[in-house]
Design a protein around this motif. Structure first.
Motif, mmCIF file in Angstrom:
data_model
loop_
_atom_site.group_PDB
_atom_site.id
_atom_site.type_symbol
_atom_site.label_atom_id
_atom_site.label_comp_id
_atom_site.label_asym_id
_atom_site.label_seq_id
_atom_site.Cartn_x
_atom_site.Cartn_y
_atom_site.Cartn_z
ATOM 1 N N LYS A 272 0.827 -1.222 0.000
ATOM 2 C CA LYS A 272 0.000 0.000 0.000
ATOM 3 C C LYS A 272 0.855 1.262 0.000
ATOM 4 O O LYS A 272 0.681 2.130 0.840
ATOM 5 C CB LYS A 272 -0.929 0.011 1.207
ATOM 6 N N ASP A 273 1.742 1.388 -0.972
ATOM 7 C CA ASP A 273 2.631 2.538 -0.914
ATOM 8 C C ASP A 273 2.992 3.013 -2.318
ATOM 9 O O ASP A 273 2.557 2.450 -3.322
ATOM 10 C CB ASP A 273 3.902 2.180 -0.146
ATOM 11 N N PHE A 274 3.807 4.061 -2.356
ATOM 12 C CA PHE A 274 4.374 4.551 -3.608
ATOM 13 C C PHE A 274 5.733 3.897 -3.796
ATOM 14 O O PHE A 274 6.548 3.862 -2.869
ATOM 15 C CB PHE A 274 4.505 6.079 -3.579
ATOM 16 N N ASP A 275 5.983 3.355 -4.990
ATOM 17 C CA ASP A 275 7.170 2.560 -5.249
ATOM 18 C C ASP A 275 7.970 3.132 -6.420
ATOM 19 O O ASP A 275 7.461 3.921 -7.222
ATOM 20 C CB ASP A 275 6.781 1.118 -5.598
ATOM 21 N N LEU A 276 9.211 2.667 -6.528
ATOM 22 C CA LEU A 276 10.080 3.016 -7.648
ATOM 23 C C LEU A 276 10.119 1.877 -8.663
ATOM 24 O O LEU A 276 9.910 0.720 -8.312
ATOM 25 C CB LEU A 276 11.503 3.268 -7.151
ATOM 26 N N ASP A 277 10.431 2.220 -9.925
ATOM 27 C CA ASP A 277 10.735 1.180 -10.902
ATOM 28 C C ASP A 277 12.228 1.236 -11.231
ATOM 29 O O ASP A 277 12.982 2.002 -10.606
ATOM 30 C CB ASP A 277 9.868 1.315 -12.152
ATOM 31 N N ASP A 278 12.660 0.440 -12.178
ATOM 32 C CA ASP A 278 14.084 0.356 -12.504
ATOM 33 C C ASP A 278 14.649 1.693 -12.977
ATOM 34 O O ASP A 278 15.845 1.958 -12.830
ATOM 35 C CB ASP A 278 14.320 -0.700 -13.590
ATOM 36 N N ASP A 488 15.925 -3.877 -1.462
ATOM 37 C CA ASP A 488 14.872 -2.853 -1.338
ATOM 38 C C ASP A 488 15.049 -1.740 -2.374
ATOM 39 O O ASP A 488 14.723 -0.587 -2.133
ATOM 40 C CB ASP A 488 14.839 -2.282 0.076
ATOM 41 N N LYS A 489 15.549 -2.097 -3.554
ATOM 42 C CA LYS A 489 15.869 -1.092 -4.565
ATOM 43 C C LYS A 489 14.642 -0.381 -5.130
ATOM 44 O O LYS A 489 14.769 0.679 -5.725
ATOM 45 C CB LYS A 489 16.673 -1.735 -5.696
ATOM 46 N N HIS A 490 13.479 -0.963 -4.992
ATOM 47 C CA HIS A 490 12.278 -0.325 -5.532
ATOM 48 C C HIS A 490 11.400 0.310 -4.457
ATOM 49 O O HIS A 490 10.281 0.743 -4.749
ATOM 50 C CB HIS A 490 11.467 -1.335 -6.360
ATOM 51 N N THR A 491 11.886 0.350 -3.223
ATOM 52 C CA THR A 491 11.167 1.089 -2.185
ATOM 53 C C THR A 491 11.699 2.513 -2.139
ATOM 54 O O THR A 491 12.900 2.751 -2.303
ATOM 55 C CB THR A 491 11.342 0.440 -0.800
ATOM 56 N N LEU A 492 10.819 3.462 -1.922
ATOM 57 C CA LEU A 492 11.263 4.846 -1.765
ATOM 58 C C LEU A 492 12.111 4.961 -0.503
ATOM 59 O O LEU A 492 11.717 4.439 0.546
ATOM 60 C CB LEU A 492 10.068 5.788 -1.660
ATOM 61 N N PRO A 493 13.264 5.609 -0.561
ATOM 62 C CA PRO A 493 14.095 5.747 0.642
ATOM 63 C C PRO A 493 13.318 6.414 1.772
ATOM 64 O O PRO A 493 12.481 7.301 1.536
ATOM 65 C CB PRO A 493 15.256 6.636 0.164
#
Length: 565
Positions: A272-278, A488-493
Motif C-alpha cells: 500500500k505505498d508509492f514505489d520506484l521502478d528500474d 529494497d531497490k524499488h522502495t522509496l528511501p
C-alpha cells in the motif's frame, strides 16, 4: 537489592495536565522570534570559540558544573513506571548526571499514548530542551526542516559539525557512502542527529518474512517453498491433511507487514505505498498491473481455504499464536518471533520445528525489490527545541551518549553497589549476572533491565547483547532466507523530505486512497467484488482520488534526495 519505591502517579499526571492546559495562543510567532535570537547568539559564540572542543580533546566528560538543567522528552519503559516516578531515578541516568555535571528533568508520554501527547506538547509552546522521537520525521509538516523554519526546532548543524565528535566518527566509520544524504535534509541541515546505530549483528539485514512448520514439511516430503507455485503446493498439502489455517495472514495495515511486502513483492509492488521502478519513476502500487496479479493469487488462495476471512482483523501477534499452537502452518514473523516460536511451539507440540522461507517469487531466479533492510540511519533522532537556553550543552550531551564507554554504560548498567549486573570476560565481552537473568527478588528480565540499564539513552545497540539475543540457528537461518535474492531497490528511501505544503497535500491524498482502497482490496480477495470486471474502475477511482498527484509529489522529493551531496 536497594529498596525501590513505587511510582507516584502524581508527577506523570501533573506533567500531562500542564501540557494540556498551557496556553497556545501566539505560541508559534513567539517561538520563532525567540529561536532566531538564540540561534544567532549561539552561532556567534560558536564562531568565537573556533572549531575545536577543548573538553573533548582533553577527554573530560564534563559539560557543565551543576549549573545547567536539560529538560528531556523521551521514552520511559512501562516496567520501570511501577518503581520510578521518571527516568531521572534510574542509576545510569544518575551516573551520567555525575559524569557530565548536567542536571535533568524528564517529560514522558503516558502509557498507551498514540502520539497525541506529543501534539499537545507542541501546541503548548512550552517545549523541553531535547526530544527523542520520530514524530517530527513522520507527522510534522515539512519534517525537521519544516519545524526549523517554523521556529519550533533549533538548527543544530553548526554545533554538530563543531562539537559532535562521536556522532561524526560513527558517520565516517559507517561504511555507508550515502550517510550524509541520509542524515541531512534537502536544505543540507543535519536532521537525524543521534539516530540509533546498529551493530554488525543487526545492520543491513531483513528482519521480517514468512515462517513455516519444518516438521510438517518433513512429514509430507515437502521442501521449503520459494516460488508462488511452491507456496500454493505447500498450503494445499497442509489443507488436505487437516491444517485448519494453512497460512495465517494479518491485516494489511500492520506496519511490519506492509513494510516488507510478502507475496506482493513477487509482482514488484508494495502492499500500500508509492514505489520506484528500474528507471527511478514513482508509481502508486495499487494502480499497477502487478497489484492485480497479487490480488489474483490471494483470491485463489481464499477460494481454496488456504487463508481465512478473519485475517482482515488479525494482528501479527494473533497470527503468531495460531502458528505456535498448531492451528496454522505458516505465518509472518520477525526474527525475534522466530526465537519465541521455537520455545512456544515446542511447549504445545514436542515435534515442533520451524524454518524461514525465502520471499515468494514468480520464478526461482527472480530477485524481489520490496523488503525492508535495516539501517542505522532510521526515523528516530534527538532534536533540540528552538526555545532551549542550552543548545550547545544539549548537543554535547547527545554526543556524549555516543561515546563508546557510555554506550556500554547504558546497555549494561553501572555495575556499582550490591546489584552487580554483569561480569566481564578476558576478551572484553560481557555477560549478565544472575541478578539480571534470575533475579533473587523475582523481577523478570525486562523489568530488571528497565530499572538498572537505560534503553531510552542507548544510542547504539550492543553487539554482544544482540549476538546473544539472536544466537539460535533458526534466527540466523531467517536472515539467510529472507535476504536471499531480495533487496529494497524499488522502495522509496525513508530519508525523503517533503515541504510543508507537500506534506499536507500528500497526507490528504493518502487518506483518501486508503479510505477507498483498503476495503476494496479485501473485497477483491474474498470475491465480493469481481477482480476482472472491477479492476479498471478501481484504478480509475484511485486516480480520481489523487494517486497520480501523489506520484508527482514523491517523485519531486526523491529527485531532491538524489541531488543531495
Amino acid at each position: 537489592m536497594r529498596k525501590l519505591k513505587k511510582a507516584s502517579a502524581a508527577l506523570t499526571a501533573a506533567i500531562l495536565t500542564a501540557a494540556m492546559l498551557a496556553g497556545c495562543g501566539g505560541a508559534a510567532s513567539e517561538t520563532a522570534q525567540s529561536s532566531t535570537t538564540a540561534q544567532e547568539q549561539t552561532s556567534a559564540q560558536a564562531a568565537d570559540a573556533g572549531t575545536e572542543a577543548a573538553d573533548t580533546e582533553s577527554g573530560s566528560t564534563k559539560i557543565a558544573d551543576g549549573d545547567v538543567t536539560l529538560t528531556i522528552f523521551c521514552d520511559f519503559q512501562t516496567a520501570a513506571r511501577a518503581y520510578y516516578s521518571d527516568l531521572g531515578e534510574n542509576p545510569v541516568v544518575q551516573k551520567i548526571s555525575e559524569d557530565t555535571g548536567l542536571k535533568f528533568e524528564f517529560i514522558h508520554a503516558p502509557v498507551g499514548d498514540d502520539g497525541s501527547y506529543f501534539q499537545q506538547l507542541l501546541a503548548s509552546g512550552d517545549l523541553p530542551d531535547l526530544m527523542y522521537t520520530n514524530l517530527f520525521q513522520t507527522t510534522y509538516p515539512g519534517g525537521v526542516e519544516g519545524a526549523i523554519t517554523d521556529g519550533v526546532l533549533y538548527n543544530v548543524t553548526d554545533l554538530v559539525e563543531q562539537y559532535a565528535v562521536n556522532f561524526n566518527t560513527l558517520c565516517e566509520e559507517s561504511g555507508d557512502p550515502d550517510v550524509q544524504k541520509k542524515i541531512r535534509g534537502d536544505e543540507g541541515n543535519i536532521v537525524k542527529f543521534g539516530t540509533t546505530w546498529l551493530p554488525p549483528t543487526d545492520n543491513n539485514k531483513v528482519f521480517n518474512g514468512l515462517i513455516v512448520r519444518q516438521d510438517w514439511l518433513d512429514k509430507y516430503n515437502l521442501e521449503a517453498p520459494v516460488t508462488l507455485d511452491d507456496y500454493t503446493n505447500v498450503l494445499r498439502t497442509f489443507k488436505e491433511n487437516g491444517v485448519q489455517i494453512p497460512l495465517a495472514l494479518c491485516e494489511f495495515n500492520q506496519a511490519q507487514f506492509y513494510a516488507n511486502n510478502p507475496i506482493a513483492s513477487a509482482f514488484d509492488v508494495s502492499i500500500k505505498d508509492f514505489d520506484l521502478d528500474d528507471e527511478g519513476n514513482v508509481h502508486y502500487s495499487r494502480t499497477q498491473d502487478g497489484y492485480k496479479e497479487f490480488l489474483t493469487v490471494l483470491n485463489q488462495w481464499a477460494k481454496e481455504g488456504l487463508i481465512d476471512t478473519d485475517f482482515v482483523s488479525r494482528t501479527i501477534d494473533d497470527s503468531l499464536k495460531l502458528f505456535q499452537n498448531g492451528t496454522a502452518g505458516m505465518c509472518f514473523a520477525h526474527t525475534y518471533n522466530v526465537k519465541q516460536s521455537v520455545t512456544a511451539g515446542a511447549a504445545v507440540d514436542p515435534e515442533f520445528k520451524l524454518t524461514s522461507c525465502e520471499m515468494p517469487r514468480v520464478n526461482a531466479d527472480d530477485t524481489t525489490h520490496m523488503s525492508k533492510i535495516t539501517s542505522s540511519i532510521n526515523s528516530y533522532s534527538w532534536q533540540v527545541s528552538a526555545t532551549s537556553k542550552h543548545p550547545e550543552e544539549a548537543v554535547k550531551f547527545v554526543d556524549y551518549l555516543m561515546n563508546p564507554d557510555v554506550m556500554l554504560l547504558t546497555a549494561w548498567g553501572t555495575n556499582e553497589g550490591e546489584e552487580k549486573t554483569y561480569t566481564e570476560n578476558s576478551d572484553g565481552t560481557r555477560e549478565f549476572t544472575e541478578f539480571v537473568s534470575n533475579n533473587p527478588d523475582g523481577l523478570d528480565y525486562d523489568t530488571v533491565r528497565s530499572l538498572y540499564m537505560c534503553a531510552p539513552f542507548q544510542i547504539k545497540y550492543d553487539e554482544t547483547m544482540e549476538a546473544a539475543q539472536y544466537a539460535l540457528e533458526e534466527c540466523h537461518q531467517s536472515w539467510d532466507a529472507w535476504g536471499s535474492q531480495n533487496d529494497d531497490k524499488h522502495t522509496l528511501p525513508g530519508y525523503l523530505t517533503l515541504t510543508t505544503e507537500e506534506s499536507k497535500e500528500l497526507t490528504q491524498i493518502k487518506t483518501k486512497l486508503a479510505n477507498y482502497s483498503d476495503e476494496m482490496v479485501y473485497r477483491f480477495i474474498f470475491g465480493e467484488e469481481d477482480l476482472e470486471t472491477g479492476w479498471d474502475g478501481f484504478v480509475a477511482q484511485l486516480k480520481d482520488l489523487g494517486s497520480e498527484r501523489g506520484e508527482e509529489i514523491n517523485a519531486a522529493a526523491y529527485a531532491r534526495y538524489e541531488a543531495r551531496e
